[in-house]
Structure formats: structure tokens, C-alpha cells
Design a protein around this motif. Structure first.
Motif, PDB file in Angstrom:
ATOM      1  N   LYS A   1       0.859  -1.179   0.000  1.00 59.65           N
ATOM      2  CA  LYS A   1       0.000   0.000   0.000  1.00 59.65           C
ATOM      3  C   LYS A   1       0.897   1.231   0.000  1.00 59.65           C
ATOM      4  CE  LYS A   1      -3.901   2.202   2.229  1.00 59.65           C
ATOM      5  NZ  LYS A   1      -4.931   2.075   3.261  1.00 59.65           N
ATOM      6  N   ILE A   2       0.705   2.075  -1.012  1.00 59.76           N
ATOM      7  CA  ILE A   2       1.495   3.293  -1.173  1.00 59.76           C
ATOM      8  C   ILE A   2       0.550   4.428  -1.587  1.00 59.76           C
ATOM      9  CG2 ILE A   2       3.697   2.158  -1.704  1.00 59.76           C
ATOM     10  CD1 ILE A   2       3.056   2.493  -4.674  1.00 59.76           C
ATOM     11  N   PRO A   3       1.014   5.670  -1.557  1.00 54.91           N
ATOM     12  CA  PRO A   3       0.137   6.775  -1.978  1.00 54.91           C
ATOM     13  C   PRO A   3      -0.337   6.595  -3.426  1.00 54.91           C
ATOM     14  CG  PRO A   3       2.096   7.628  -0.887  1.00 54.91           C
ATOM     15  CD  PRO A   3       2.315   6.151  -1.095  1.00 54.91           C
ATOM     16  N   LYS A   4      -1.556   7.040  -3.694  1.00 55.19           N
ATOM     17  CA  LYS A   4      -2.157   6.893  -5.024  1.00 55.19           C
ATOM     18  C   LYS A   4      -1.268   7.473  -6.126  1.00 55.19           C
ATOM     19  CE  LYS A   4      -6.146   8.161  -7.842  1.00 55.19           C
ATOM     20  NZ  LYS A   4      -5.320   8.591  -8.962  1.00 55.19           N
TER      21      LYS A   4
ATOM     22  N   ARG B   1       1.941   7.800  -6.226  1.00 61.20           N
ATOM     23  CA  ARG B   1       3.091   6.921  -6.446  1.00 61.20           C
ATOM     24  C   ARG B   1       2.648   5.646  -7.167  1.00 61.20           C
ATOM     25  NH1 ARG B   1       7.908   5.958  -8.104  1.00 61.20           N
ATOM     26  NH2 ARG B   1       9.069   4.457  -6.866  1.00 61.20           N
ATOM     27  N   ALA B   2       1.492   5.119  -6.813  1.00 56.65           N
ATOM     28  CA  ALA B   2       0.956   3.947  -7.505  1.00 56.65           C
ATOM     29  C   ALA B   2       0.724   4.269  -8.978  1.00 56.65           C
ATOM     30  CB  ALA B   2      -0.339   3.485  -6.836  1.00 56.65           C
TER      31      ALA B   2
ATOM     32  N   ARG C   1      -1.617  -2.181 -10.652  1.00 56.12           N
ATOM     33  CA  ARG C   1      -2.656  -1.992  -9.647  1.00 56.12           C
ATOM     34  C   ARG C   1      -3.273  -3.340  -9.282  1.00 56.12           C
ATOM     35  NH1 ARG C   1      -3.003   3.235 -10.311  1.00 56.12           N
ATOM     36  NH2 ARG C   1      -3.124   4.470  -8.490  1.00 56.12           N
TER      37      ARG C   1
ATOM     38  N   ARG D   1      -6.973   1.763  -5.391  1.00 59.28           N
ATOM     39  CA  ARG D   1      -6.206   2.945  -5.802  1.00 59.28           C
ATOM     40  C   ARG D   1      -4.847   3.043  -5.147  1.00 59.28           C
ATOM     41  NH1 ARG D   1      -7.285   7.518  -2.435  1.00 59.28           N
ATOM     42  NH2 ARG D   1      -8.448   6.756  -0.658  1.00 59.28           N
ATOM     43  N   GLU D   2      -4.653   2.475  -3.954  1.00 59.46           N
ATOM     44  CA  GLU D   2      -3.372   2.585  -3.260  1.00 59.46           C
ATOM     45  C   GLU D   2      -2.606   1.265  -3.152  1.00 59.46           C
ATOM     46  OE1 GLU D   2      -3.745   6.249  -0.210  1.00 59.46           O
ATOM     47  OE2 GLU D   2      -4.773   4.429   0.441  1.00 59.46           O
ATOM     48  N   TRP D   3      -3.111   0.212  -3.726  1.00 60.26           N
ATOM     49  CA  TRP D   3      -2.442  -1.087  -3.648  1.00 60.26           C
ATOM     50  C   TRP D   3      -1.874  -1.462  -5.016  1.00 60.26           C
ATOM     51  CZ3 TRP D   3      -1.297  -3.901   0.599  1.00 60.26           C
ATOM     52  CH2 TRP D   3      -1.962  -3.564   1.788  1.00 60.26           C
TER      53      TRP D   3
ATOM     54  N   TYR E   1       4.983   5.134   4.214  1.00 65.08           N
ATOM     55  CA  TYR E   1       3.635   5.675   4.012  1.00 65.08           C
ATOM     56  C   TYR E   1       2.718   5.302   5.168  1.00 65.08           C
ATOM     57  CZ  TYR E   1      -0.948   6.410   1.824  1.00 65.08           C
ATOM     58  OH  TYR E   1      -2.233   6.811   1.555  1.00 65.08           O
TER      59      TYR E   1
ATOM     60  N   THR F   1       1.013   7.645   8.200  1.00 61.71           N
ATOM     61  CA  THR F   1      -0.447   7.878   8.165  1.00 61.71           C
ATOM     62  C   THR F   1      -1.239   7.087   9.198  1.00 61.71           C
ATOM     63  OG1 THR F   1      -0.706   6.197   6.442  1.00 61.71           O
ATOM     64  CG2 THR F   1      -0.408   8.489   5.710  1.00 61.71           C
TER      65      THR F   1
END
Length: 116
Positions: free
Chosen positions: A58-61, A63-64, A75, A84-86, A108, A112
């Protein structure tokens, strides 16, 4: 998609080797998610090996989006829904690439996820 047990075993071994650095950090342990076990920080999973044997993080959208645009990662889609974040990175990307992406995911989620 059927489970590739050989690929999962190979991916799990790599993740376990990379995990030592994280498990020495406060709040990091193993936990269950998506019917598998992954690394988590304060209860939130940041990295695991999926049923295809790929690293899933899981990372910021944004960056994805960038990783997907370069073909470095793809994705994750579950039950027809694109997350969206995986993203997932294939095993052949190599240990160094997995380590770098796992570092991003840890950072990340560490930033958060609320501290108690």
C-alpha cells in the motif's frame, strides 16, 4: 485466479528475509489480511505476498499511478474493483526492487497510521 503455491512459497521466503529490518522497528509485526499474512505497522498491513507470489504493498495513489505508468508495478484488482493505493510487483523484479517498494510502503503507513 488460482493460487500458485510454488510462487507464493518463493515470495514468502523473500519477504521473510526482508522482514527482519522491519520487525525490529516499534509497532511492526506480522498480521492477517486478504487471507494471507503480511507485515504491518500499528495494525495496518503495508506489505504481503499475494496468491501469485508477487509483493503487494500500500502506497500513496500518486506513487501507484507513477509505478503503473512505468510498468514497474500493476494496480491490484479485487472482486472487479481496482484498488487505488495497492500495487503488486512481480518476483522477477528482484530483491532490491522489493526492498525499495517495501520501504516506501512502510514509510507511508508509518506516517499515516495514528500512534497510540
Amino acid at each position: 485466479m488460482p493460487i500458485d503455491h510454488h510462487a507464493v512459497e518463493r515470495g514468502d521466503k523473500r519477504l521473510e528475509a526482508l522482514a527482519d529490518d522491519y520487525l525490529n522497528r516499534p509497532g511492526v509485526d506480522w498480521g492477517r489480511m486478504f487471507s494471507t499474512t503480511g507485515l504491518r505497522v500499528r495494525g495496518k498491513v503495508f506489505g504481503l505476498v499475494n496468491h501469485a507470489g508477487n509483493l503487494m504493498v500500500k502506497i500513496p495513489k500518486a506513487r501507484a499511478d507513477a509505478l503503473e505508468a512505468t510498468g514497474t508495478a500493476t494496480r491490484v484488482t479485487m472482486s472487479g474493483k481496482t484498488m487505488r493505493e495497492w500495487v503488486e510487483m512481480p518476483y522477477p523484479a528482484g530483491e532490491d526492487a522489493w526492498r525499495a517498494l517495501l520501504d516506501e510502503a512502510y514509510t507511508y503507513l508509518d506516517e499515516t497510521t495514528p500512534r497510540s
